[in-house]
Design a protein around this motif. Structure first.
Motif, mmCIF file in Angstrom:
data_model
loop_
_atom_site.group_PDB
_atom_site.id
_atom_site.type_symbol
_atom_site.label_atom_id
_atom_site.label_comp_id
_atom_site.label_asym_id
_atom_site.label_seq_id
_atom_site.Cartn_x
_atom_site.Cartn_y
_atom_site.Cartn_z
ATOM 1 N N UNK A 1 29.113 40.806 45.651
ATOM 2 C CA UNK A 1 29.773 40.950 46.844
ATOM 3 C C UNK A 1 30.394 39.865 47.756
ATOM 4 N N UNK A 2 29.925 39.260 47.898
ATOM 5 C CA UNK A 2 30.727 38.045 48.360
ATOM 6 C C UNK A 2 31.774 37.517 47.921
ATOM 7 N N UNK A 3 32.008 37.876 46.368
ATOM 8 C CA UNK A 3 33.594 36.988 45.879
ATOM 9 C C UNK A 3 34.643 38.737 45.538
ATOM 10 N N UNK A 4 34.002 39.650 45.834
ATOM 11 C CA UNK A 4 35.131 41.215 46.619
ATOM 12 C C UNK A 4 35.749 40.922 47.810
ATOM 13 N N UNK B 1 33.686 29.155 45.834
ATOM 14 C CA UNK B 1 33.427 27.683 45.437
ATOM 15 C C UNK B 1 31.403 28.311 45.178
ATOM 16 N N UNK B 2 30.434 27.074 44.345
ATOM 17 C CA UNK B 2 28.858 27.778 44.788
ATOM 18 C C UNK B 2 28.499 26.865 45.916
ATOM 19 N N UNK C 1 29.308 37.262 30.850
ATOM 20 C CA UNK C 1 29.607 39.033 29.991
ATOM 21 C C UNK C 1 31.078 39.377 30.855
ATOM 22 N N UNK C 2 32.321 38.268 31.284
ATOM 23 C CA UNK C 2 33.422 38.524 31.768
ATOM 24 C C UNK C 2 33.494 38.972 32.835
ATOM 25 N N UNK C 3 32.343 39.236 34.046
ATOM 26 C CA UNK C 3 32.366 39.648 35.005
ATOM 27 C C UNK C 3 33.998 38.863 35.925
ATOM 28 N N UNK C 4 33.165 37.545 35.812
ATOM 29 C CA UNK C 4 33.569 36.406 36.680
ATOM 30 C C UNK C 4 34.229 35.777 35.978
ATOM 31 N N UNK C 5 35.510 34.988 36.558
ATOM 32 C CA UNK C 5 36.054 33.610 36.101
ATOM 33 C C UNK C 5 36.241 32.700 36.985
ATOM 34 N N UNK C 6 36.293 31.246 36.399
ATOM 35 C CA UNK C 6 36.498 30.027 37.346
ATOM 36 C C UNK C 6 37.665 29.263 36.718
ATOM 37 N N UNK C 7 37.840 28.707 37.909
ATOM 38 C CA UNK C 7 39.086 27.910 38.010
ATOM 39 C C UNK C 7 38.496 26.405 38.281
ATOM 40 N N UNK C 8 39.238 24.984 37.922
ATOM 41 C CA UNK C 8 38.984 24.011 38.529
ATOM 42 C C UNK C 8 39.859 23.467 40.034
ATOM 43 N N UNK D 1 40.447 20.818 42.221
ATOM 44 C CA UNK D 1 39.594 18.878 42.593
ATOM 45 C C UNK D 1 38.628 19.174 41.804
ATOM 46 N N UNK D 2 37.493 18.356 42.389
ATOM 47 C CA UNK D 2 36.283 18.401 41.835
ATOM 48 C C UNK D 2 35.224 19.630 41.915
ATOM 49 N N UNK D 3 35.914 20.831 42.414
ATOM 50 C CA UNK D 3 34.817 21.486 42.448
ATOM 51 C C UNK D 3 34.971 22.705 41.365
ATOM 52 N N UNK D 4 34.581 24.102 41.516
ATOM 53 C CA UNK D 4 34.948 24.750 40.360
ATOM 54 C C UNK D 4 35.601 26.504 41.671
ATOM 55 N N UNK D 5 36.092 26.945 41.490
ATOM 56 C CA UNK D 5 36.283 28.446 42.341
ATOM 57 C C UNK D 5 36.172 29.736 41.136
ATOM 58 N N UNK D 6 35.147 30.132 41.764
ATOM 59 C CA UNK D 6 34.803 31.624 40.883
ATOM 60 C C UNK D 6 35.463 32.992 41.883
ATOM 61 N N UNK D 7 36.054 34.079 40.578
ATOM 62 C CA UNK D 7 36.653 35.345 41.560
ATOM 63 C C UNK D 7 36.157 36.438 40.191
ATOM 64 N N UNK D 8 36.279 37.628 40.595
ATOM 65 C CA UNK D 8 36.158 38.225 40.265
ATOM 66 C C UNK D 8 37.328 39.104 39.342
ATOM 67 N N UNK D 9 36.869 38.952 37.697
ATOM 68 C CA UNK D 9 38.586 39.330 37.002
ATOM 69 C C UNK D 9 37.666 40.407 36.427
#
Length: 113
Positions: free
Chosen positions: A32-35, A40-41, A65-72, A74-82
């Motif tokens: 719901x947050x990623x919508x 970031x975490x 499960x292939x629902x969420x993706x991550x990209x770098x 800088x020094x943090x990771x960002x998550x999104x619904x894929x």
């Protein structure tokens, strides 16, 4: 009318795994947050009130499960619904739940004297 597809045992297990991934309150809070867009975490923790450990663990499962993706970034990771079906499925379930609750509420109102 939708055509029924006969699923193999392996396919049924894949479908069940997808529903298990979606069938957890904490993971639904994360999705719901990623919508609302990439997070970031730390942002997910702040918006959901979940622990950092719990968020990280659940994001890992959602990624597998292939629902969420991550990209770098800088020094943090960002998550999104894929998987675009996540938002559609949530919309379908929420609409059906709203309709069900409205019927229940109407029934209660009809019984009030």
């Amino acid at each position: 009318r939708t055509r029924r597809i006969a699923l193999s045992e392996d396919a049924l297990e894949l479908v069940a795994a997808r529903f298990r991934a979606l069938g957890d309150r904490a993971r639904l809070k994360i999705l719901n947050t990623l919508m609302g867009g990439e997070r970031s975490v730390t942002e997910i923790v702040n918006e959901t009130g979940l622990s950092q450990t719990g968020v990280s663990r659940n994001l890992g499962l959602l990624r597998r499960e292939g629902l969420v993706g991550r990209r770098a970034d800088g020094n943090r990771a960002l998550y999104r619904i894929v998987d675009p079906t996540v938002e559609r499925l949530c919309g379908i379930v929420c609409a059906a739940l709203t309709e069900h609750l409205e019927v229940e509420l109407d029934a209660l109102r009809g019984d009030v004297v």
